[in-house]
Design a protein around this motif. Sequence first.
Motif, PDB file in Angstrom:
ATOM      1  N   MET A   1     -14.585  14.493 -40.479  1.00 46.54           N
ATOM      2  CA  MET A   1     -15.203  15.213 -39.463  1.00 46.54           C
ATOM      3  C   MET A   1     -16.374  16.101 -39.636  1.00 46.54           C
ATOM      4  N   ASN A   3     -19.140  19.145 -39.002  1.00 46.57           N
ATOM      5  CA  ASN A   3     -19.026  20.316 -38.076  1.00 46.57           C
ATOM      6  C   ASN A   3     -20.576  20.695 -37.852  1.00 46.57           C
ATOM      7  N   SER A  14     -15.917  21.675 -35.235  1.00 47.67           N
ATOM      8  CA  SER A  14     -16.035  20.319 -35.280  1.00 47.67           C
ATOM      9  C   SER A  14     -16.549  19.751 -34.288  1.00 47.67           C
ATOM     10  N   SER A 306     -17.583  11.078 -34.719  1.00 47.96           N
ATOM     11  CA  SER A 306     -18.246  12.014 -35.645  1.00 47.96           C
ATOM     12  C   SER A 306     -18.663  11.129 -37.059  1.00 47.96           C
TER      13      SER A 306
END
Length: 335
Positions: A1, A3, A14, A306
């Motif tokens: 993931m 950020n 996130s 992501s």
Amino acid sequence: MHNRPFGSSSVQVSEVGLGTWQLGGTEWGNVTDQQALAVLQQAFDNGITLFDTADIYGQGRSEILIGQFLRKLGVHARQLHVATKLGRRFDAPNGWPQNFTLQGMREHTQESLKRLGIDQIFLQQFHCIPFEVLQQGEVFENMRSLQQEGLIRHWGVSVETVEEGLYCLKQPGCSALQVIFNIFRQKLVHELLPEAQAAGVAILARVPLASGLLSGRFTSAQAFAPTDHRHFNANGEKFNVGETFAGIPFDKGLELVGKIRTILQPNEVLTMSTLALRWILDHPAVTSVIPGATRPEQVRLNAAASHAQPLGEEVHQQLHTLYEQEIRPLVRGKY
């Protein structure tokens, strides 16, 4: 993931968050406690660190479930950032307009803190309250007071229209705007997102899959439970129609999804949901997209956006052309 910075702050969140309206269990059909906690666990396991809720989701149930999950995590709960919202409660004695007084806002914030089991809310937001109330200005002062009292770390506004968003950007201390943003709702790309980015204000994208329409899973035979807003608010019968299917008539939405599918070309790895969320993340002004979920598998597919590759200029242009020619005339509700 991956950020992204939360606005101009030093905090990283996130880029795929979790919306928890579904976990209230009152407007998306029944969701058991076990299901809800499994969704929260899957989000945490996939690196999601931003949970968005509200005091009216299930009349506090969503916040309570998040609180249970935070206690289960123990010290690891420090990794999470909880955003909630206030301003839409109708229960006596703190219904409208008392919701907007400093005392009412303080009490509602303290009750959210108690349900969540935390000492400070990362982000407190106005929950699509009337524009005329925002324009009076007192509510912004009240948010600053709650911030000074240490009850909240940041504050922002969930808005329905570009006009509301632009107005809130001018308010000192506003850290975030929550907006409806998806392939069906592209007006913000040029009219709001650049202004928010220039102001250092975080953007949280809600209704990113148009209440599931952009997942590509629905057919004309789709039936929703009577307690599901996609049944009782499909045409704005109960609240802003833009919050349901992003304001697109369901039958027309199905036709448009077919055309969007041809452009995105999903496969077993990159699903329609993943690619629709990737479209949102391709806009650098967006801090986090906050899709909801009723099943852990949905969370996993959402989180996959992501690490998906950007869609590319040609795909974005094709989707923009489709929006201008066929989607925009169909959008209903405040926008």
